[in-house]
Structure formats: structure tokens, C-alpha cells
Design an enzyme around this catalytic site. Structure first.
Site, PDB file in Angstrom:
ATOM      1  N   LYS A  14       0.831  -1.213   0.000  1.00 56.73           N
ATOM      2  CA  LYS A  14       0.000   0.000   0.000  1.00 56.73           C
ATOM      3  C   LYS A  14       0.869   1.268   0.000  1.00 56.73           C
ATOM      4  CE  LYS A  14      -2.002  -1.227   3.900  1.00 56.73           C
ATOM      5  NZ  LYS A  14      -1.328  -2.524   4.148  1.00 56.73           N
ATOM      6  N   ARG A  88      -9.557   0.717   8.877  1.00 52.06           N
ATOM      7  CA  ARG A  88      -9.204  -0.653   9.239  1.00 52.06           C
ATOM      8  C   ARG A  88     -10.327  -1.349   9.995  1.00 52.06           C
ATOM      9  NH1 ARG A  88      -3.226   0.341   9.166  1.00 52.06           N
ATOM     10  NH2 ARG A  88      -2.118  -1.564   9.595  1.00 52.06           N
ATOM     11  N   ARG A 127      11.612  -5.313   4.878  1.00 50.57           N
ATOM     12  CA  ARG A 127      11.313  -3.893   4.615  1.00 50.57           C
ATOM     13  C   ARG A 127      12.224  -2.946   5.400  1.00 50.57           C
ATOM     14  NH1 ARG A 127       5.257  -2.006   5.232  1.00 50.57           N
ATOM     15  NH2 ARG A 127       5.385  -3.155   7.188  1.00 50.57           N
ATOM     16  N   ARG A 161      11.208  -0.908  11.006  1.00 50.64           N
ATOM     17  CA  ARG A 161      10.151  -0.686  11.989  1.00 50.64           C
ATOM     18  C   ARG A 161      10.223  -1.704  13.110  1.00 50.64           C
ATOM     19  NH1 ARG A 161       4.775   0.018   8.398  1.00 50.64           N
ATOM     20  NH2 ARG A 161       3.974  -1.136  10.188  1.00 50.64           N
ATOM     21  N   ARG A 172      -0.731  -8.811  13.624  1.00 50.81           N
ATOM     22  CA  ARG A 172      -1.314  -7.834  12.686  1.00 50.81           C
ATOM     23  C   ARG A 172      -2.204  -8.536  11.666  1.00 50.81           C
ATOM     24  NH1 ARG A 172       4.314  -5.585  11.268  1.00 50.81           N
ATOM     25  NH2 ARG A 172       3.445  -4.178   9.721  1.00 50.81           N
TER      26      ARG A 172
HETATM   27  P1  ADP Z   1       2.238  -1.900   3.190  1.00 56.49           P
HETATM   28  O1  ADP Z   1       2.263  -0.400   3.139  1.00 56.49           O
HETATM   29  O2  ADP Z   1       1.020  -2.480   2.528  1.00 56.49           O
HETATM   30  O3  ADP Z   1       2.468  -2.470   4.549  1.00 56.49           O
HETATM   31  P2  ADP Z   1       4.801  -1.656   1.759  1.00 56.49           P
HETATM   32  O4  ADP Z   1       4.468  -0.791   0.584  1.00 56.49           O
HETATM   33  O5  ADP Z   1       5.550  -1.034   2.873  1.00 56.49           O
HETATM   34  O6  ADP Z   1       3.459  -2.412   2.298  1.00 56.49           O
HETATM   35  O7  ADP Z   1       5.596  -2.917   1.191  1.00 56.49           O
HETATM   36  C1  ADP Z   1       6.114  -3.943   2.047  1.00 56.49           C
HETATM   37  C2  ADP Z   1       7.457  -4.413   1.533  1.00 56.49           C
HETATM   38  O8  ADP Z   1       7.284  -5.117   0.298  1.00 56.49           O
HETATM   39  C3  ADP Z   1       8.446  -3.284   1.249  1.00 56.49           C
HETATM   40  O9  ADP Z   1       9.741  -3.696   1.636  1.00 56.49           O
HETATM   41  C4  ADP Z   1       8.354  -3.085  -0.281  1.00 56.49           C
HETATM   42  O10 ADP Z   1       9.595  -2.621  -0.828  1.00 56.49           O
HETATM   43  C5  ADP Z   1       8.010  -4.486  -0.763  1.00 56.49           C
HETATM   44  N1  ADP Z   1       7.101  -4.481  -1.922  1.00 56.49           N
HETATM   45  C6  ADP Z   1       6.038  -3.653  -2.127  1.00 56.49           C
HETATM   46  N2  ADP Z   1       5.400  -3.963  -3.284  1.00 56.49           N
HETATM   47  C7  ADP Z   1       6.081  -5.018  -3.805  1.00 56.49           C
HETATM   48  C8  ADP Z   1       5.913  -5.809  -5.000  1.00 56.49           C
HETATM   49  N3  ADP Z   1       4.911  -5.567  -5.864  1.00 56.49           N
HETATM   50  N4  ADP Z   1       6.779  -6.821  -5.209  1.00 56.49           N
HETATM   51  C9  ADP Z   1       7.787  -7.069  -4.330  1.00 56.49           C
HETATM   52  N5  ADP Z   1       8.008  -6.367  -3.205  1.00 56.49           N
HETATM   53  C10 ADP Z   1       7.168  -5.347  -2.932  1.00 56.49           C
HETATM   54  P1  AMP Z   2       0.835   0.480   9.204  1.00 60.90           P
HETATM   55  O1  AMP Z   2       1.944   1.489   9.039  1.00 60.90           O
HETATM   56  O2  AMP Z   2      -0.368   0.804   8.373  1.00 60.90           O
HETATM   57  O3  AMP Z   2       1.337  -0.929   8.993  1.00 60.90           O
HETATM   58  O4  AMP Z   2       0.353   0.594  10.709  1.00 60.90           O
HETATM   59  C1  AMP Z   2       1.225   0.314  11.796  1.00 60.90           C
HETATM   60  C2  AMP Z   2       0.430   0.165  13.078  1.00 60.90           C
HETATM   61  O5  AMP Z   2      -0.237   1.413  13.395  1.00 60.90           O
HETATM   62  C3  AMP Z   2      -0.701  -0.859  13.059  1.00 60.90           C
HETATM   63  O6  AMP Z   2      -0.245  -2.176  13.333  1.00 60.90           O
HETATM   64  C4  AMP Z   2      -1.621  -0.317  14.156  1.00 60.90           C
HETATM   65  O7  AMP Z   2      -1.094  -0.589  15.445  1.00 60.90           O
HETATM   66  C5  AMP Z   2      -1.526   1.186  13.952  1.00 60.90           C
HETATM   67  N1  AMP Z   2      -2.532   1.668  12.970  1.00 60.90           N
HETATM   68  C6  AMP Z   2      -2.275   2.259  11.766  1.00 60.90           C
HETATM   69  N2  AMP Z   2      -3.417   2.609  11.136  1.00 60.90           N
HETATM   70  C7  AMP Z   2      -4.427   2.231  11.970  1.00 60.90           C
HETATM   71  C8  AMP Z   2      -5.852   2.296  11.881  1.00 60.90           C
HETATM   72  N3  AMP Z   2      -6.456   2.825  10.804  1.00 60.90           N
HETATM   73  N4  AMP Z   2      -6.577   1.808  12.922  1.00 60.90           N
HETATM   74  C9  AMP Z   2      -5.974   1.293  14.004  1.00 60.90           C
HETATM   75  N5  AMP Z   2      -4.645   1.168  14.149  1.00 60.90           N
HETATM   76  C10 AMP Z   2      -3.863   1.640  13.138  1.00 60.90           C
END
Ligand code: ADP
Ligand code: AMP
Length: 215
Positions: A14, A88, A127, A161, A172
Site C-alpha cells: 500500500k 481498518r 522492509r 520498523r 497484525r
Molecule cells: P504496506 O504499506 O502495505 O504495509 P509496503 O508498501 O511497505 O506495504 O511494502 C512492504 C514491503 O514489500 C516493502 O519492503 C516493499 O519494498 C516491498 N514491496 C512492495 N510492493 C512489492 C511488490 N509488488 N513486489 C515485491 N516487493 C514489494
Molecule cells: P501500518 O503502518 O499501516 O502498517 O500501521 C502500523 C500500526 O499502526 C498498526 O499495526 C496499528 O497498530 C496502527 N494503525 C495504523 N493505522 C491504523 C488504523 N487505521 N486503525 C488502528 N490502528 C492503526
């Protein structure tokens, strides 16, 4: 103006796709995860309150995250919002609908980013991000071109993170299935839902999202 939700489990991509939409279309990314992490690092009372829940992979209360989104929507002009990691829960989804109504806007698309759960551990544990500009990298699929230096802004402040470990991810994912995945049915019933194959290459996922937004 286009407002879109990117919906998917942790690691679906995302944030990666949201950043591309910011660069390519001048849209505004609203990531509640980023906002909560910023609150933590500023040491605010709210930030301290949510830290333990976030590290364990639980969800922060609806009241807090809806408050964060309300503040952004009420204060800003935008060329379209990308909601990343929000809503969420069903309560958050209802609240978002009401907030958009209040500012005379609507939701144009909800994009379900579909991935196999088995891919998520690898995505999340590999990541790392740039603490300065938020660029997202991965040890295997998308490392920085120069080791330890952000491609986008040149910062050497690359961070992992605290919640990107397997144990927190399991929690999660459970939260996702219990509380967030019902939103797929919710938005389908409203007629807003589209899906993309988020296991594809970053470029191809971006292409599929572009097709949906240009429709
Ligand atoms: P989210 O925001 O949904 O938690 P991220 O965008 O942070 O996910 O992506 C999670 C990890 O996967 C990151 O390290 C990113 O570089 C990698 N990633 C994202 N999209 C792809 C893809 N299409 N193919 C391979 N790796 C990806
Ligand atoms: P994310 O960066 O989206 O993976 O979110 C990291 C963490 O932040 C999650 O595991 C939750 O603890 C908190 N969080 C982020 N967005 C929300 C949401 N919309 N509702 C509740 N908790 C959230």
C-alpha cells in the site's frame, strides 16, 4: 479529483503504491501508520499511549485514528487523497464516509490489494524505509542503489520498523482478518470495490491501479 482507499494486509504494498501516486499524480497520501509513528517520535501524550499497542501489532482505537484523519481532511486542500492503512474497521469506514460527506467529497475507488499470506512474512521482514523522506525499500526486491543511501533524497538514515518482525506480523494479520477484511464485503456491497494482483511486480501493480483510477 480522485479519492482512493488502498486496502490490504500488512506488506501488501500500500505504502509503495501510495508514494508512486503522490509522485505521479500529486495526490496526498494519508497513512495513519505514518501519522502514529510521527506522534510516537515526537513524544506526544497520544504517541506514548499508542506505542505498546503498535509494537504488539494491535489496532489503535477508532477514536484516535478517526481524529487524525478528521484533522487532515478539515485542514487541507488536496488533489485527491490516498487512504493508506485507513480505514481498518467498519467504524472507521462509516466515519470516513461521513467525513468526506461533510467536506463535499466522495470516495471514487477502493482497491483491494490481493496477496498470498505466505508472501507477507518476506515482504515485511525485508522492509526498510528512509526516515527522512519515507521511501520504502526491501532487502531482496528493492534495495537502495547505493548501500545505506536513500535513492530519493540521499539520506543515510534508513530504518526498520519495530513491528516488522514475524511475531508482530502474526498478530497484525489476525487483526486484519478479524477487523479489516470485512471492509472488502462492505465496499463491494457499496459498489466501490476493485482488485489488483499485488503479488505482481511493483510496476505492474502500479499499472493496474492506474487503469482503475483512469476508468
Ligand atoms: P504496506 O504499506 O502495505 O504495509 P509496503 O508498501 O511497505 O506495504 O511494502 C512492504 C514491503 O514489500 C516493502 O519492503 C516493499 O519494498 C516491498 N514491496 C512492495 N510492493 C512489492 C511488490 N509488488 N513486489 C515485491 N516487493 C514489494
Ligand atoms: P501500518 O503502518 O499501516 O502498517 O500501521 C502500523 C500500526 O499502526 C498498526 O499495526 C496499528 O497498530 C496502527 N494503525 C495504523 N493505522 C491504523 C488504523 N487505521 N486503525 C488502528 N490502528 C492503526
Amino acid at each position: 479529483m480522485t479519492n482512493v482507499i488502498l486496502l490490504g494486509p500488512p506488506g501488501a504494498g500500500k505504502g509503495t503504491q501510495a508514494k508512486r501516486l503522490v509522485d505521479e499524480r500529486g495526490m496526498t497520501q494519508l497513512s495513519t501508520g505514518d501519522m502514529l509513528r510521527a506522534a510516537r517520535s515526537s513524544g506526544s501524550e497520544m504517541g506514548l499511549k499508542v506505542a505498546a499497542v503498535m509494537d504488539a501489532g494491535g489496532l489503535v482505537t477508532d477514536e484516535i485514528v478517526i481524529g487524525l484523519i478528521r484533522e487532515k481532511l478539515e485542514s487541507g486542500e488536496s488533489n485527491g487523497y490516498i487512504f493508506d492503512g485507513f480505514p481498518r474497521t467498519l467504524g472507521q469506514a462509516d466515519a470516513l464516509g461521513a467525513l468526506l460527506d461533510q467536506i463535499g467529497q466522495k470516495l471514487d475507488a477502493v482497491i483491494s490489494m490481493q496477496v498470498d499470506d505466505s508472501a507477507l512474512v518476506r515482504r515485511v521482514t525485508g522492509r526498510y524505509t528512509c526516515a527522512n523522506c519515507g521511501a520504502v525499500y526491501h532487502d531482496e526486491t528493492h534495495p537502495t542503489k547505493v548501500d545505506g543511501v536513500c535513492d530519493s533524497c540521499g539520506s543515510t538514515n534508513l530504518v526498520r520498523r519495530a513491528d516488522d518482525n514475524e511475531e508482530s506480523l502474526r498478530h497484525r494479520l489476525m487483526e486484519y482478518y478479524k477487523k479489516t477484511s470485512p471492509l472488502i464485503g462492505y465496499y463491494y456491497a457499496k459498489g466501490d470495490l476493485s482488485s489488483v494482483d499485488a503479488l505482481a511486480k511493483v510496476e505492474d501493480v502500479a499499472g493496474a491501479i492506474k487503469d482503475i483510477l483512469d476508468r
